[in-house]
Design an enzyme around this catalytic site. Structure first.
Site, short mmCIF file in Angstrom:
data_model
loop_
_atom_site.label_atom_id
_atom_site.label_comp_id
_atom_site.label_asym_id
_atom_site.label_seq_id
_atom_site.Cartn_x
_atom_site.Cartn_y
_atom_site.Cartn_z
N ASN A 3 40.79 46.83 42.03
CA ASN A 3 42.15 46.62 42.53
C ASN A 3 43.07 47.39 41.59
O ASN A 3 43.37 46.93 40.49
CB ASN A 3 42.49 45.13 42.52
CG ASN A 3 43.97 44.88 42.84
OD1 ASN A 3 44.66 45.77 43.34
ND2 ASN A 3 44.44 43.67 42.57
N TRP A 4 43.48 48.56 42.04
CA TRP A 4 44.30 49.42 41.16
C TRP A 4 45.72 48.87 41.00
O TRP A 4 46.47 49.33 40.15
CB TRP A 4 44.38 50.83 41.73
CG TRP A 4 43.12 51.63 41.64
CD1 TRP A 4 41.87 51.20 41.26
CD2 TRP A 4 43.00 53.04 41.92
NE1 TRP A 4 40.98 52.26 41.30
CE2 TRP A 4 41.65 53.39 41.71
CE3 TRP A 4 43.89 54.02 42.35
CZ2 TRP A 4 41.18 54.70 41.90
CZ3 TRP A 4 43.42 55.31 42.54
CH2 TRP A 4 42.08 55.65 42.31
N LYS A 5 46.11 47.92 41.84
CA LYS A 5 47.50 47.41 41.82
C LYS A 5 48.47 48.59 41.96
O LYS A 5 48.12 49.60 42.58
CB LYS A 5 47.76 46.57 40.58
CG LYS A 5 46.66 45.54 40.32
CD LYS A 5 47.09 44.50 39.34
CE LYS A 5 45.91 43.63 38.96
NZ LYS A 5 46.30 42.38 38.39
N HIS A 48 46.22 38.15 47.44
CA HIS A 48 46.15 38.24 45.98
C HIS A 48 47.22 37.34 45.38
O HIS A 48 48.31 37.21 45.93
CB HIS A 48 46.33 39.70 45.54
CG HIS A 48 46.03 39.91 44.10
ND1 HIS A 48 46.92 39.60 43.10
CD2 HIS A 48 44.90 40.35 43.48
CE1 HIS A 48 46.36 39.87 41.93
NE2 HIS A 48 45.14 40.32 42.13
N GLU A 86 49.25 37.79 43.11
CA GLU A 86 50.54 38.46 42.87
C GLU A 86 51.36 38.52 44.16
O GLU A 86 52.59 38.46 44.12
CB GLU A 86 50.30 39.86 42.28
CG GLU A 86 49.84 39.75 40.82
CD GLU A 86 48.97 40.88 40.32
OE1 GLU A 86 48.90 41.94 40.97
OE2 GLU A 86 48.33 40.68 39.27
N GLU A 130 39.75 34.02 42.07
CA GLU A 130 40.51 34.59 40.95
C GLU A 130 41.40 33.52 40.35
O GLU A 130 42.52 33.28 40.84
CB GLU A 130 41.38 35.75 41.45
CG GLU A 130 40.59 36.90 42.02
CD GLU A 130 41.35 38.22 41.87
OE1 GLU A 130 40.76 39.14 41.33
OE2 GLU A 130 42.52 38.30 42.27
N GLY A 175 44.67 39.52 34.33
CA GLY A 175 45.46 40.39 33.46
C GLY A 175 45.81 39.76 32.12
O GLY A 175 46.65 40.29 31.40
N GLY A 194 40.68 44.30 38.12
CA GLY A 194 42.01 44.89 38.02
C GLY A 194 42.04 45.95 36.92
O GLY A 194 41.63 47.10 37.12
N GLY A 195 42.52 45.56 35.75
CA GLY A 195 42.72 46.51 34.65
C GLY A 195 41.53 47.42 34.37
O GLY A 195 41.70 48.64 34.20
C1 PEP Z 1 43.06 41.35 39.86
O1 PEP Z 1 44.22 41.72 39.82
O2 PEP Z 1 42.52 41.14 40.95
C2 PEP Z 1 42.35 41.17 38.60
C3 PEP Z 1 41.23 40.54 38.59
O3 PEP Z 1 42.95 41.72 37.48
P1 PEP Z 1 42.33 41.81 36.00
O4 PEP Z 1 40.90 42.26 36.14
O5 PEP Z 1 43.18 42.82 35.30
O6 PEP Z 1 42.42 40.45 35.41
#
Ligand code: PEP
Length: 247
Positions: free
Chosen positions: A9-11, A94, A96, A165, A171, A231-232
């Site tokens: 997930n590049w966001k 998600h 967010e 999640e 994050g 994500g990151g």
């Molecule tokens: C996400 O945003 O779906 C996620 C899991 O982020 P991160 O891996 O950065 O915690």
């Protein structure tokens, strides 16, 4: 036996220039991993992802879609539009989007159904906040978030992917222990089985929340953790591939 899926997930990150090397790196490493790979990129970069990944083992997708089919919904992107760019996956619900855009459980369910209607695989995100976990409400929150989705997808249950999640792990560098994550994944599978026992065994349930190369192996070893939503660590090809190699 469920295949492992590692989805990035590049966001809201990237540029044409930086994406090019990231996509090339992921494509080049895909053959050496024992997992299905996907990248969910910002909508303006779908054409770039398609051009870079077509013909490879790496799938691509989006991070959201409209609950509507078409029409006067300024700023929204429809499932059919994602289909035009040959997306396979779309992230839905998600945390967010739930917290910054007020997406409700009901809206998330509509989006999951819309994705399926457009031939896309929704990656439906569920998970509790830190406050909810501390109140002992994790199970209730996850079951509450899932219920309208399961109603909406009905007989297509086997065609969705679910991502657990925990919001407090996204994050933040804090990861659920493999045992904590497995407990919720097992609850999710049990909840699915109440609707369709066969489909429940087929549905991939991903873990997301600070999954990194150094913690992926233990998480992915758990019986109900079928992959990761990353994500990151999906913004560096080497880290993303190292997570997939841990599968
Ligand atoms: C996400 O945003 O779906 C996620 C899991 O982020 P991160 O891996 O950065 O915690």
């Amino acid at each position: 036996m469920r295949a492992t899926l590692i989805a990035g997930n590049w966001k809201m990150n990237g540029s044409l220039a930086s994406n090019a090397s990231l996509l090339d790196g992921v494509r080049a490493g895909a053959a050496s991993v024992n997992a299905r790979l996907a990248v969910c990129v910002p909508a303006p970069y779908l054409a770039q992802a398609r051009a870079a990944l077509a013909g490879s083992a790496v799938a691509w997708g989006a991070q959201d879609l409209s609950a509507h089919e078409a029409g006067a919904y300024t700023g929204e992107v429809s499932g059919a539009m994602l289909g035009d760019f040959a997306c396979q996956y779309v992230i839905v619900g998600h945390s967010e989007r739930r917290s910054y855009h007020g997406e409700t459980d009901a809206l998330v369910a509509q989006k999951a159904a819309r994705a399926l209607a457009c031939g896309l695989t929704p990656i439906v995100c569920v998970g509790e906040t830190l406050g909810e976990r501390e109140q002992g409400a994790t199970d209730a929150v996850v079951v509450r978030q899932l219920a309208p989705v399961l109603d909406a997808v009905a007989s297509h249950l086997g065609k969705i992917v679910i991502a657990y999640e925990p919001v407090w792990a996204i994050g933040t560098g804090k990861t659920a222990t493999p045992e904590m994550a497995q407990q919720v994944h097992e609850l999710i599978r049990r909840t699915l089985a109440q609707r369709d026992a066969g489909a429940a065994q087929a549905v991939q349930i991903l873990y997301g929340g600070s999954m990194k190369p150094d913690n992926a192996k233990e998480l992915l070893a758990m019986p109900d953790i079928d992959g990761g939503l990353i994500g990151g660590a999906s913004l560096k090809a080497a880290d993303f591939l190292a997570i997939a190699q841990a599968a």
